[in-house]
Design a protein around this motif. Sequence first.
Motif, short mmCIF file in Angstrom:
data_model
loop_
_atom_site.label_atom_id
_atom_site.label_comp_id
_atom_site.label_asym_id
_atom_site.label_seq_id
_atom_site.Cartn_x
_atom_site.Cartn_y
_atom_site.Cartn_z
N MET A 1 -13.45 19.29 -10.15
CA MET A 1 -14.45 18.24 -10.21
C MET A 1 -13.96 17.09 -11.11
SD MET A 1 -17.20 17.45 -8.93
CE MET A 1 -18.92 17.41 -8.91
N PHE A 2 -13.28 17.45 -12.20
CA PHE A 2 -12.77 16.43 -13.12
C PHE A 2 -11.82 15.48 -12.41
CE2 PHE A 2 -9.02 15.33 -15.65
CZ PHE A 2 -9.59 14.37 -16.47
N VAL A 3 -10.96 16.03 -11.58
CA VAL A 3 -9.96 15.21 -10.88
C VAL A 3 -10.64 14.21 -9.95
CG1 VAL A 3 -8.01 15.27 -9.28
CG2 VAL A 3 -8.19 16.99 -11.07
N LEU A 4 -11.71 14.62 -9.29
CA LEU A 4 -12.42 13.70 -8.41
C LEU A 4 -13.08 12.56 -9.19
CD1 LEU A 4 -14.11 16.20 -5.93
CD2 LEU A 4 -12.15 14.70 -5.51
N TRP A 5 -13.71 12.89 -10.31
CA TRP A 5 -14.33 11.84 -11.14
C TRP A 5 -13.27 10.90 -11.70
CZ3 TRP A 5 -18.98 10.11 -11.05
CH2 TRP A 5 -20.03 10.94 -10.69
N ALA A 6 -12.16 11.46 -12.14
CA ALA A 6 -11.09 10.62 -12.70
C ALA A 6 -10.50 9.72 -11.62
CB ALA A 6 -10.01 11.51 -13.31
N ALA A 7 -10.29 10.26 -10.42
CA ALA A 7 -9.75 9.46 -9.32
C ALA A 7 -10.72 8.35 -8.93
CB ALA A 7 -9.43 10.35 -8.14
N LEU A 8 -12.00 8.68 -8.88
CA LEU A 8 -13.00 7.67 -8.55
C LEU A 8 -13.04 6.57 -9.61
CD1 LEU A 8 -15.26 6.79 -6.64
CD2 LEU A 8 -16.84 8.15 -8.03
N TRP A 9 -12.96 6.95 -10.87
CA TRP A 9 -12.96 5.96 -11.96
C TRP A 9 -11.73 5.05 -11.84
CZ3 TRP A 9 -9.46 5.25 -16.01
CH2 TRP A 9 -9.84 4.26 -16.91
N VAL A 10 -10.57 5.63 -11.60
CA VAL A 10 -9.35 4.83 -11.47
C VAL A 10 -9.47 3.87 -10.29
CG1 VAL A 10 -6.89 4.96 -10.86
CG2 VAL A 10 -7.81 6.47 -12.61
N LEU A 11 -9.99 4.36 -9.17
CA LEU A 11 -10.15 3.52 -7.98
C LEU A 11 -11.10 2.35 -8.24
CD1 LEU A 11 -9.47 3.25 -4.94
CD2 LEU A 11 -11.55 4.55 -4.51
N VAL A 12 -12.24 2.61 -8.84
CA VAL A 12 -13.22 1.55 -9.11
C VAL A 12 -12.67 0.55 -10.12
CG1 VAL A 12 -15.50 1.09 -10.11
CG2 VAL A 12 -15.21 2.95 -8.47
N THR A 13 -12.00 1.05 -11.16
CA THR A 13 -11.43 0.17 -12.19
C THR A 13 -10.35 -0.73 -11.59
OG1 THR A 13 -11.93 1.80 -13.90
CG2 THR A 13 -10.33 0.10 -14.45
N LEU A 14 -9.46 -0.15 -10.79
CA LEU A 14 -8.42 -0.95 -10.15
C LEU A 14 -9.01 -1.98 -9.20
CD1 LEU A 14 -5.61 1.67 -9.43
CD2 LEU A 14 -5.61 -0.15 -11.14
#
Length: 102
Positions: A1-14
Amino acid sequence: MFVLWAALWVLVTLAWFALLGFEWYASGPSSCPLEAGTSLYGTSDWSWFPPGQVCVWEVTVGGESYPVTEQPSVARLGILAVLLLWGTSVLTLGLRRRSGRE
């Protein structure tokens, strides 16, 4: 679950930084009309705090010139704050899971 939240955060930030970069790249005097559909354009500058284009027009009223300035919205700082808080919480969650506390 952590990896999905981290990936989503990176995507939105970029995506936010890419949109901001595109706005910086596309900003210029031709993107500062006084009103839509007019041929009166102001000078353009870039502000990093809050991030966005600043347009300045010289308007003459009653024989005197006045500068009219349009600043970027302060709400952009709110978006940046949300991204920072979100990233901090995702990082904290990841560190807690890694150490086995949660």
